[in-house]
Design a protein around this motif. Structure first.
Motif, mmCIF file in Angstrom:
data_model
loop_
_atom_site.group_PDB
_atom_site.id
_atom_site.type_symbol
_atom_site.label_atom_id
_atom_site.label_comp_id
_atom_site.label_asym_id
_atom_site.label_seq_id
_atom_site.Cartn_x
_atom_site.Cartn_y
_atom_site.Cartn_z
ATOM 1 N N ALA A 35 2.091 -9.478 -57.135
ATOM 2 C CA ALA A 35 1.187 -10.554 -56.545
ATOM 3 C C ALA A 35 0.394 -11.314 -57.469
ATOM 4 O O ALA A 35 0.137 -12.615 -57.361
ATOM 5 C CB ALA A 35 0.399 -10.234 -55.270
ATOM 6 N N GLY A 36 -0.032 -10.576 -58.719
ATOM 7 C CA GLY A 36 -0.736 -11.185 -59.637
ATOM 8 C C GLY A 36 -0.220 -11.764 -60.841
ATOM 9 O O GLY A 36 -0.878 -12.524 -61.432
ATOM 10 N N GLY A 37 1.054 -11.475 -61.147
ATOM 11 C CA GLY A 37 1.557 -11.973 -62.286
ATOM 12 C C GLY A 37 3.018 -11.232 -62.458
ATOM 13 O O GLY A 37 3.645 -10.824 -61.463
ATOM 14 N N ILE A 38 3.534 -11.438 -63.619
ATOM 15 C CA ILE A 38 4.924 -11.450 -64.058
ATOM 16 C C ILE A 38 5.109 -10.691 -65.438
ATOM 17 O O ILE A 38 4.241 -11.450 -66.284
ATOM 18 C CB ILE A 38 5.704 -12.654 -63.647
ATOM 19 N N ARG A 39 5.981 -10.074 -65.691
ATOM 20 C CA ARG A 39 6.304 -9.543 -66.957
ATOM 21 C C ARG A 39 7.674 -9.980 -67.330
ATOM 22 O O ARG A 39 8.782 -10.034 -66.412
ATOM 23 C CB ARG A 39 6.599 -7.918 -66.913
ATOM 24 N N ILE A 40 7.625 -10.733 -68.502
ATOM 25 C CA ILE A 40 9.046 -11.445 -68.694
ATOM 26 C C ILE A 40 9.407 -11.025 -70.275
ATOM 27 O O ILE A 40 8.669 -10.665 -71.105
ATOM 28 C CB ILE A 40 8.524 -13.119 -69.123
ATOM 29 N N MET A 41 10.612 -11.035 -70.347
ATOM 30 C CA MET A 41 11.436 -10.755 -71.556
ATOM 31 C C MET A 41 11.939 -12.159 -72.027
ATOM 32 O O MET A 41 12.567 -12.949 -71.519
ATOM 33 C CB MET A 41 12.392 -9.848 -71.461
ATOM 34 N N SER A 42 11.547 -12.578 -73.287
ATOM 35 C CA SER A 42 11.881 -13.805 -74.053
ATOM 36 C C SER A 42 12.319 -13.778 -75.306
ATOM 37 O O SER A 42 12.193 -12.753 -75.839
ATOM 38 C CB SER A 42 10.570 -14.648 -73.520
ATOM 39 N N GLN A 59 -2.580 -17.811 -62.429
ATOM 40 C CA GLN A 59 -4.164 -18.705 -62.504
ATOM 41 C C GLN A 59 -4.276 -19.708 -61.498
ATOM 42 O O GLN A 59 -3.869 -20.643 -61.576
ATOM 43 C CB GLN A 59 -4.475 -19.121 -64.079
ATOM 44 N N ASP A 60 -4.969 -19.159 -60.434
ATOM 45 C CA ASP A 60 -5.158 -20.305 -59.280
ATOM 46 C C ASP A 60 -3.863 -20.905 -59.021
ATOM 47 O O ASP A 60 -3.842 -21.801 -58.803
ATOM 48 C CB ASP A 60 -6.181 -21.265 -59.673
ATOM 49 N N PRO A 61 -2.912 -19.930 -58.481
ATOM 50 C CA PRO A 61 -1.613 -20.444 -57.990
ATOM 51 C C PRO A 61 -1.842 -21.082 -56.666
ATOM 52 O O PRO A 61 -2.784 -20.971 -55.936
ATOM 53 C CB PRO A 61 -0.904 -19.211 -57.919
ATOM 54 N N PRO A 62 -0.919 -22.078 -56.067
ATOM 55 C CA PRO A 62 -1.061 -22.675 -54.929
ATOM 56 C C PRO A 62 -0.802 -21.584 -53.970
ATOM 57 O O PRO A 62 -0.072 -20.701 -53.963
ATOM 58 C CB PRO A 62 0.411 -23.370 -55.092
ATOM 59 N N ALA A 63 -1.671 -21.623 -52.872
ATOM 60 C CA ALA A 63 -1.627 -20.616 -51.830
ATOM 61 C C ALA A 63 -0.225 -19.980 -51.193
ATOM 62 O O ALA A 63 0.058 -19.162 -51.090
ATOM 63 C CB ALA A 63 -2.591 -20.866 -50.783
ATOM 64 N N ALA A 64 0.487 -21.367 -50.999
ATOM 65 C CA ALA A 64 1.691 -21.103 -50.308
ATOM 66 C C ALA A 64 2.457 -20.216 -51.348
ATOM 67 O O ALA A 64 3.421 -19.222 -50.830
ATOM 68 C CB ALA A 64 2.355 -22.466 -49.873
ATOM 69 N N ASP A 65 2.671 -20.531 -52.443
ATOM 70 C CA ASP A 65 3.441 -19.828 -53.633
ATOM 71 C C ASP A 65 3.076 -18.563 -53.569
ATOM 72 O O ASP A 65 3.842 -17.627 -53.969
ATOM 73 C CB ASP A 65 3.589 -20.718 -54.695
ATOM 74 N N LYS A 92 4.189 -16.559 -50.984
ATOM 75 C CA LYS A 92 5.616 -16.187 -51.056
ATOM 76 C C LYS A 92 5.969 -15.166 -52.074
ATOM 77 O O LYS A 92 6.871 -14.142 -51.745
ATOM 78 C CB LYS A 92 6.532 -17.269 -51.689
ATOM 79 N N VAL A 93 5.248 -15.044 -53.099
ATOM 80 C CA VAL A 93 5.356 -13.909 -54.028
ATOM 81 C C VAL A 93 4.871 -12.666 -53.473
ATOM 82 O O VAL A 93 5.582 -11.492 -53.634
ATOM 83 C CB VAL A 93 4.702 -14.378 -55.350
ATOM 84 N N ALA A 94 3.881 -12.489 -52.722
ATOM 85 C CA ALA A 94 3.241 -11.353 -52.052
ATOM 86 C C ALA A 94 4.159 -10.953 -51.239
ATOM 87 O O ALA A 94 4.601 -9.656 -51.128
ATOM 88 C CB ALA A 94 2.040 -11.525 -51.561
ATOM 89 N N GLN A 95 4.925 -11.767 -50.479
ATOM 90 C CA GLN A 95 5.960 -11.232 -49.366
ATOM 91 C C GLN A 95 7.017 -10.703 -50.096
ATOM 92 O O GLN A 95 7.799 -9.737 -49.567
ATOM 93 C CB GLN A 95 6.322 -12.547 -48.323
ATOM 94 N N TYR A 96 7.563 -11.205 -51.022
ATOM 95 C CA TYR A 96 8.810 -10.878 -51.844
ATOM 96 C C TYR A 96 8.463 -9.490 -52.337
ATOM 97 O O TYR A 96 9.345 -8.440 -52.464
ATOM 98 C CB TYR A 96 9.059 -11.887 -52.874
ATOM 99 N N VAL A 97 7.232 -9.225 -53.047
ATOM 100 C CA VAL A 97 6.780 -8.127 -53.745
ATOM 101 C C VAL A 97 6.968 -7.059 -52.603
ATOM 102 O O VAL A 97 7.402 -5.884 -52.778
ATOM 103 C CB VAL A 97 5.483 -8.108 -54.254
ATOM 104 N N GLN A 98 6.301 -7.337 -51.454
ATOM 105 C CA GLN A 98 6.347 -5.944 -50.189
ATOM 106 C C GLN A 98 7.713 -5.745 -49.846
ATOM 107 O O GLN A 98 8.134 -4.681 -49.494
ATOM 108 C CB GLN A 98 5.371 -6.823 -49.161
ATOM 109 N N THR A 99 8.756 -6.703 -49.644
ATOM 110 C CA THR A 99 9.755 -6.522 -49.170
ATOM 111 C C THR A 99 10.748 -5.663 -50.216
ATOM 112 O O THR A 99 11.188 -4.996 -49.853
ATOM 113 C CB THR A 99 10.866 -8.077 -49.110
ATOM 114 N N ARG A 100 10.662 -6.133 -51.803
ATOM 115 C CA ARG A 100 11.302 -5.386 -52.418
ATOM 116 C C ARG A 100 10.697 -3.849 -52.808
ATOM 117 O O ARG A 100 11.585 -2.951 -52.859
ATOM 118 C CB ARG A 100 10.934 -5.948 -54.007
ATOM 119 N N ASP A 101 9.552 -3.891 -52.449
ATOM 120 C CA ASP A 101 8.752 -2.494 -52.450
ATOM 121 C C ASP A 101 9.423 -1.314 -51.323
ATOM 122 O O ASP A 101 9.762 -0.269 -51.735
ATOM 123 C CB ASP A 101 7.246 -2.625 -52.299
#
Length: 264
Positions: A154-161, A214-220, A223-232
């Protein structure tokens, strides 16, 4: 599997994490005090943090905390602070202002609100093979760089680049935005900051980034928090937690691989 407590400072204090029951909020402070739990204190707009303890939570409208080591001597009355800690492994905290400080400690204004992260939103989860994982990284004064999502919370993302050809990634670098999708979503646009850069994981031409929203749009963010809970929940079911089974998975099974990842 929790995000480092320093990374929670900037996005814990939203309405969705506010403890609405006054009894529960008071109970969180009581637990921090009675259990002598170490807390992390920041003066607003400063990077430096300090360790402290709650010394008295029963003298409303004031709150007494221990004077941290190396705490600045010249602090203006009314200076804003942020305090975070953990109760039963779950990050909680509040914002307040300094009333005074002396030999006994620092006296704060009793916080009007207490915030606590939901337990399941502490976890990082990897996307499935079918889920989208492409990430576009937009930087200030540099070219856009593409990457792949390794895991997300819900707070961030780890990226391979790949390593940029123009300007190398740097810790604390502000990203104009990340653009990525999660399951069943349109592209999400998240302002972000790089918290760590690991050049030793992905090889000579690759890099792994730990990025905080950093201060993401509340709606987005929702969506991320719900996805995290679903995947968990999906991962817990795949691991067989709460399910009876006499069969033991083979070493090469996806379940075994996930167990190894999940315990990392």
């Amino acid at each position: 599997m929790s995000e480092p407590i320093h990374e929670m400072r900037h996005h814990l204090f939203s309405e969705r994490y506010r403890v609405t029951a006054s009894v529960k909020a008071s109970g969180i402070l009581e637990n921090l005090w009675r259990e002598h739990v170490f807390c992390t204190l920041w003066l607003d707009n400063q990077v430096q943090s300090y360790n402290t303890l709650l010394l008295d939570v029963q003298s409303e409208p004031e709150l007494l905390i221990d004077l941290p080591l190396h705490f600045p001597e010249q602090i203006e009355i009314g200076a804003a602070i942020t305090l975070l800690s953990r109760v039963d492994g779950v990050i909680c905290g509040f914002r307040s202002t300094i009333i005074r400080h002396d030999a006994e400690g620092i006296v704060l204004q009793y916080p009007e609100e207490i915030y606590q992260l939901q337990r399941r939103q502490l976890f990082r989860v990897p996307p499935t093979v079918q889920d989208p994982d492409e990430v576009e990284i937009y930087r200030q004064g540099a070219l856009m760089v593409g990457g792949r999502m390794q895991d997300i919370s819900a707070g961030g993302i780890r990226i391979m680049s790949r390593c940029p050809k123009d300007h190398p990634f740097q810790p604390n670098e502000i990203l104009t935005q990340l653009v990525f999708r999660i399951r069943d979503s349109q592209p999400l646009h998240m302002p972000a900051v790089i918290r760590f850069v690991d050049n030793h994981v992905a090889g000579a031409t690759g890099v792994v980034l730990g990025v905080e929203f950093q201060d993401p749009p509340a709606a987005d963010q929702e969506k991320v928090a719900q996805y995290v809970q679903t995947r968990d929940r999906e991962i817990l079911r795949m691991l067989g937690i709460g399910l009876r089974s006499s069969a033991k998975p083979s070493d090469n099974s996806l379940r075994t691989k996930l167990k190894r990842w999940w315990s990392h």
